[in-house]
Write an enzyme that holds these catalytic residues in place. Sequence first.
Site, PDB file in Angstrom:
ATOM      1  N   LYS A  53      25.170  69.676  11.463  1.00 23.90           N
ATOM      2  CA  LYS A  53      26.117  69.635  12.590  1.00 23.90           C
ATOM      3  C   LYS A  53      26.158  70.992  13.283  1.00 23.90           C
ATOM      4  O   LYS A  53      26.110  71.087  14.514  1.00 23.90           O
ATOM      5  CB  LYS A  53      27.515  69.222  12.089  1.00 23.90           C
ATOM      6  CG  LYS A  53      27.588  67.744  11.729  1.00 23.90           C
ATOM      7  CD  LYS A  53      28.878  67.319  11.025  1.00 23.90           C
ATOM      8  CE  LYS A  53      28.765  65.832  10.656  1.00 23.90           C
ATOM      9  NZ  LYS A  53      29.934  65.269   9.985  1.00 23.90           N
ATOM     10  N   GLN A  97      35.006  67.735   7.167  1.00 20.53           N
ATOM     11  CA  GLN A  97      34.003  66.875   6.535  1.00 20.53           C
ATOM     12  C   GLN A  97      34.642  66.084   5.396  1.00 20.53           C
ATOM     13  O   GLN A  97      35.361  66.644   4.556  1.00 20.53           O
ATOM     14  CB  GLN A  97      32.829  67.738   6.025  1.00 20.53           C
ATOM     15  CG  GLN A  97      31.654  66.947   5.489  1.00 20.53           C
ATOM     16  CD  GLN A  97      30.946  66.099   6.556  1.00 20.53           C
ATOM     17  OE1 GLN A  97      30.946  66.437   7.738  1.00 20.53           O
ATOM     18  NE2 GLN A  97      30.362  64.993   6.138  1.00 20.53           N
ATOM     19  N   ASP A 120      36.025  63.555  15.739  1.00 23.24           N
ATOM     20  CA  ASP A 120      35.606  62.465  14.849  1.00 23.24           C
ATOM     21  C   ASP A 120      36.291  61.149  15.243  1.00 23.24           C
ATOM     22  O   ASP A 120      35.856  60.078  14.829  1.00 23.24           O
ATOM     23  CB  ASP A 120      36.023  62.784  13.403  1.00 23.24           C
ATOM     24  CG  ASP A 120      34.863  63.272  12.544  1.00 23.24           C
ATOM     25  OD1 ASP A 120      33.719  62.875  12.813  1.00 23.24           O
ATOM     26  OD2 ASP A 120      35.126  64.030  11.594  1.00 23.24           O
TER      27      ASP A 120
HETATM   28  N1  GUN Z   1      31.608  61.989   6.046  1.00 20.50           N
HETATM   29  C1  GUN Z   1      30.704  61.009   6.250  1.00 20.50           C
HETATM   30  N2  GUN Z   1      30.611  60.702   7.567  1.00 20.50           N
HETATM   31  C2  GUN Z   1      31.490  61.518   8.205  1.00 20.50           C
HETATM   32  C3  GUN Z   1      31.835  61.679   9.572  1.00 20.50           C
HETATM   33  O1  GUN Z   1      31.347  61.003  10.478  1.00 20.50           O
HETATM   34  N3  GUN Z   1      32.780  62.639   9.825  1.00 20.50           N
HETATM   35  C4  GUN Z   1      33.346  63.386   8.830  1.00 20.50           C
HETATM   36  N4  GUN Z   1      34.261  64.279   9.193  1.00 20.50           N
HETATM   37  N5  GUN Z   1      33.046  63.252   7.557  1.00 20.50           N
HETATM   38  C5  GUN Z   1      32.116  62.323   7.244  1.00 20.50           C
END
Ligand code: GUN
Length: 287
Positions: A53, A97, A120
């Site tokens: 990311k 996350q 998100d």
């Molecule tokens: N863990 C797995 N997929 C995601 C996501 O799309 N966003 C976040 N913040 N954590 C995750």
Amino acid sequence: MTARLIDGNALSTQLRSEFANRAAALKEKGVTPCLAVILVGEDPASAVYVRNKVAGCEKAGMRSIKDVYGPDVDPSVVLARIAELNADPAVHGILVQLPLPKHFDSEAVLESIAPEKDVDGFHAENVGALVQGNPRFIPCTPYGVMKMLESAKVPLKGAEVVVVGRSNIVGKPMAMLLLARSCTVTICHSQTKDLAFHTRRADILVAAVGRERMITGDMIKPGATVIDVGMNRFSSGPNAGKLCGDVDFESAREVAGAITPVPGGVGPMTITMLLANTLEAAERCAK
Ligand code: GUN
């Protein structure tokens, strides 16, 4: 029949070059899009996602902040940092996350993110807006799937869709987005009595369960579009340890009309749409 591949890498490359242009235009107005990512704990998969990311931001000409905390950190420390990021006008997007360690109240953490920075789309306010059909931020993975379906010109209106998995991150928002496009949506999950009965009716099948190759070719309607959101590892055999999806690709590609591979399908699109949401948040600030 051998299914047509829906290539997430190619679509990501195309979209990310458009984003780089939009980021450059914002910079000329004095705004550098900035995403703050918080990682708690030592889950190796989460560490890889976060690294990708951050790298995605940099490649698109966006700024990123990465805060890493040990697995035993007091939740109040993370909440205080989120409050700081909420108040910082140079930060446009905040992402924590998931999953968080067990001693965290994940819902409280997600609710502490300012909704206008919740790239998100997991804050209750943003989930509500999505359900009402007026989304502010669309959760990145289902957003990426919608972009893939659009680019592959898969007909949506009236299509029978089966989503396997009911998570807040993928299954539920995926169903809402497809419903908004006039699909007939069925959500299946671990307690569904006859999964194959449902999947065999699907014109579009979205697998988002997190179980290695659980959808096999005999569970797929001939000609269907198969979207594999899974990100698992082969547990045995010659490919042990390598990435695989929720769909058994080899048997599925003989039956499906179109299919997303793993890797190179939905995975890169998730980060691409995170960049889209961050850019969108920054553009709203620049208005
Ligand atoms: N863990 C797995 N997929 C995601 C996501 O799309 N966003 C976040 N913040 N954590 C995750």
